[in-house]
Design an enzyme around this catalytic site. Structure first.
Site, PDB file in Angstrom:
ATOM      1  CG  PHE A  85       9.589   1.678   4.638  1.00 12.64           C
ATOM      2  CD1 PHE A  85       9.302   2.887   4.397  1.00 12.64           C
ATOM      3  CD2 PHE A  85      10.739   0.877   4.417  1.00 12.64           C
ATOM      4  CE1 PHE A  85      10.117   3.354   3.435  1.00 12.64           C
ATOM      5  CE2 PHE A  85      11.596   1.663   3.336  1.00 12.64           C
ATOM      6  CZ  PHE A  85      11.328   3.027   2.956  1.00 12.64           C
ATOM      7  CG  ASP A  86       4.241   3.052  10.609  1.00 15.71           C
ATOM      8  OD1 ASP A  86       3.960   2.257  11.679  1.00 15.71           O
ATOM      9  OD2 ASP A  86       3.506   4.041  10.409  1.00 15.71           O
ATOM     10  CB  VAL A  87       2.757  -0.895   7.556  1.00 16.74           C
ATOM     11  CG1 VAL A  87       1.759  -1.170   6.699  1.00 16.74           C
ATOM     12  CG2 VAL A  87       3.637  -1.755   7.503  1.00 16.74           C
TER      13      VAL A  87
END
Length: 222
Positions: A7-9
């Site tokens: 997951f990119d943040v």
């Protein structure tokens, strides 16, 4: 099948425009445009540093971008106010769908990792503030290889660090540059198109799937 979910943040789980209200109290009607420029320059500075081999922590890109944006909009924010904004950036709010979606995915057999250009410390602070840190198996930061996404080195570092293989790894990101980088590395990808007006870069590649939010993602990764 159990999957590795990267997951990119910033912009995917966490709202990078979560300071608009605070900015509005400082600069008024320009707040939304100011926030958009700040984010755009933050990313631009990370790209430029990666290409130049002049790595600095992502927080430096954020700080430099804030300074640029103040000058561009001719906004008179003093040093203390800038420091307050930068401190607030470490506690940006999560999107409304983030917590529920991550909790549901964490209850399944998938392995969830936060995967970010931000430092491990900064990302940990954000996820802790959003009460979702417990959903993740770990945090993988581009800082560990002293460059930024979408440099191919970062995606390879993710696979090696997590003991994953590209064929069973998904990148979930709202950032087209990140999706394209992960596609080049052999990941499956889910583009979270949080703004229906956003256009995917016409680079001859497409995400594996497109969703309006993380709630829709749950149906794909059931």
């Amino acid at each position: 099948m159990a999957l590795t979910l990267a997951f990119d943040v910033y912009g995917t789980l966490i709202n990078t425009h979560g300071l608009v209200e605070k900015l509005h109290t400082l600069i008024g009607e320009q707040a939304s445009d100011f926030s958009a420029t700040w984010r755009d320059k933050q990313l631009e500075y990370s790209f430029r540093r990666a290409v130049m081999g002049a790595y600095a922590d992502f927080s430096v890109c954020t700080q430099d971008a804030l300074e640029y944006t103040c000058r561009l909009y001719q906004v008179d924010i003093d040093h203390v106010q800038k420091q307050h904004l930068l401190a607030a950036y470490t506690q940006l709010p999560a999107f409304p769908d983030t917590r529920e979606a991550l909790q549901q995915l964490a209850q399944r057999e998938h392995r969830l990792f936060a995967f970010s250009n931000g430092s491990e410390h900064s990302v940990r602070q954000l996820l802790l503030s959003a009460d979702v840190l417990h959903c993740f198996h770990g945090i993988v930061s581009a800082a560990e290889v002293s460059t930024f996404k979408p440099n191919p080195t970062v995606y390879q570092h993710f696979l090696e660090t997590t003991g994953s293989i590209a064929e069973t790894t998904w990148l979930i990101s709202s950032n087209p540059f990140d999706i394209i980088g992960a596609e080049q590395a052999g990941f499956s990808t889910a583009w979270i198109q949080r703004d229906s007006r956003q256009v995917f870069d016409p680079w001859g590649t497409k995400p594996t799937a497109v969703f309006a939010d993380l709630t829709e993602l749950l149906t794909q990764l059931s």
